[in-house]
Design an enzyme around this catalytic site. Structure first.
Site, PDB file in Angstrom:
ATOM      1  N   HIS A  12     -19.039  -6.835 -23.820  1.00 40.08           N
ATOM      2  CA  HIS A  12     -19.926  -6.257 -22.814  1.00 40.08           C
ATOM      3  C   HIS A  12     -19.724  -6.952 -21.464  1.00 40.08           C
ATOM      4  CE1 HIS A  12     -23.252  -3.896 -21.396  1.00 40.08           C
ATOM      5  NE2 HIS A  12     -23.923  -4.979 -21.025  1.00 40.08           N
ATOM      6  N   ASP A  52     -22.264   3.656 -13.424  1.00 37.05           N
ATOM      7  CA  ASP A  52     -22.798   2.885 -12.293  1.00 37.05           C
ATOM      8  C   ASP A  52     -21.685   2.014 -11.731  1.00 37.05           C
ATOM      9  OD1 ASP A  52     -22.560   0.626 -14.004  1.00 37.05           O
ATOM     10  OD2 ASP A  52     -24.661   0.750 -14.592  1.00 37.05           O
ATOM     11  N   LYS A  75     -26.511   4.489  -9.323  1.00 40.52           N
ATOM     12  CA  LYS A  75     -27.656   4.182 -10.174  1.00 40.52           C
ATOM     13  C   LYS A  75     -28.414   3.009  -9.587  1.00 40.52           C
ATOM     14  CE  LYS A  75     -27.495   2.157 -14.441  1.00 40.52           C
ATOM     15  NZ  LYS A  75     -27.124   2.053 -15.849  1.00 40.52           N
ATOM     16  N   ARG A  77     -31.723   0.340 -10.089  1.00 43.76           N
ATOM     17  CA  ARG A  77     -32.770  -0.208 -10.956  1.00 43.76           C
ATOM     18  C   ARG A  77     -34.040  -0.331 -10.126  1.00 43.76           C
ATOM     19  NH1 ARG A  77     -33.332  -1.769 -15.768  1.00 43.76           N
ATOM     20  NH2 ARG A  77     -31.127  -1.698 -16.237  1.00 43.76           N
ATOM     21  N   THR A 106     -28.902   3.107 -27.354  1.00 45.02           N
ATOM     22  CA  THR A 106     -29.956   4.122 -27.444  1.00 45.02           C
ATOM     23  C   THR A 106     -29.480   5.484 -26.949  1.00 45.02           C
ATOM     24  OG1 THR A 106     -30.821   3.689 -25.240  1.00 45.02           O
ATOM     25  CG2 THR A 106     -31.735   2.373 -27.062  1.00 45.02           C
ATOM     26  N   GLY A 108     -29.479   6.341 -23.859  1.00 49.74           N
ATOM     27  CA  GLY A 108     -30.211   6.672 -22.637  1.00 49.74           C
ATOM     28  C   GLY A 108     -29.339   6.801 -21.409  1.00 49.74           C
TER      29      GLY A 108
END
Length: 194
Positions: A12, A52, A75, A77, A106, A108
């Site tokens: 990641h 993003d 994007k 936050r 998830t 999302g």
């Protein structure tokens, strides 16, 4: 425990290398997923989209592999729990948009990206990731999304009850085998991705 070398797949954060006191080989599923996309999608009408700015480097490598353009979602936050996707930077109208992430947890981010791209005039959205973690209600969320095709690798087992009709699971066995062979023969592992 006796390990003297670490073999990883699409970390990641690449900075994780710095936490090891031994050699680390960081493999990527980009060649495997890109090959599948090239064989199943019209590359003349395609664009890779980063979800993003943080994912632009990974998406750029994917776009370079396919020799197609790159677009990025703006994007922002808003808070610890709220993220807002805004405009698309790049041309996506009438295009097959390919989104490649390191993982789908998830779902999302991918679902919001697919909605943003559909609203921006994309013809279809193809999503891929190395690690199909698929937790919580991700399967329902992905099933109901505007994502036409979803691709993951078998770095994480995807049980039968999570195998959507639009989901393809690709094997990374050949990549791992080639990396191990190169390590044992003293060849460059990095050349696998050159």
């Amino acid at each position: 425990a006796g390990a003297d070398r670490v073999l990883t797949m699409d970390l990641h954060a690449e900075q994780v290398h710095g936490f090891f006191s031994m050699p680390v080989d960081h493999l990527t599923a980009i060649p495997i997923v890109a090959k599948h996309v090239a064989e199943t999608c019209d590359m003349a009408n395609a664009v890779v989209v980063a979800t993003d700015a943080g994912g632009a480097k990974r998406a750029g490598k994917f776009a370079s592999r396919l020799e197609i353009p790159l677009a990025i979602i703006d994007k922002r936050r808003i808070s610890d729990t709220e993220v807002r996707q805004g405009s698309v930077v790049g041309e996506v109208v009438g295009k097959d948009c390919i989104v490649f992430e390191d993982e789908i947890s998830t779902g999302g981010t991918l679902v919001e990206t697919a909605k943003t791209l559909a609203n921006a005039g994309a013809r279809q959205v193809i999503a891929g990731a190395t690690h199909g973690v698929l937790v919580g209600n991700s399967i329902e969320r992905l099933q109901e999304s505007p994502i036409a095709s979803l691709i993951v690798t078998n770095t994480v087992a995807v049980p039968v009850h999570k195998r959507l009709e639009k989901l393809t699971v690709l094997s990374i066995a050949s990549l791992i085998a080639e990396a191990i062979q190169r390590i044992h023969t003293g060849e460059s592992v990095g050349e696998l991705f050159g």
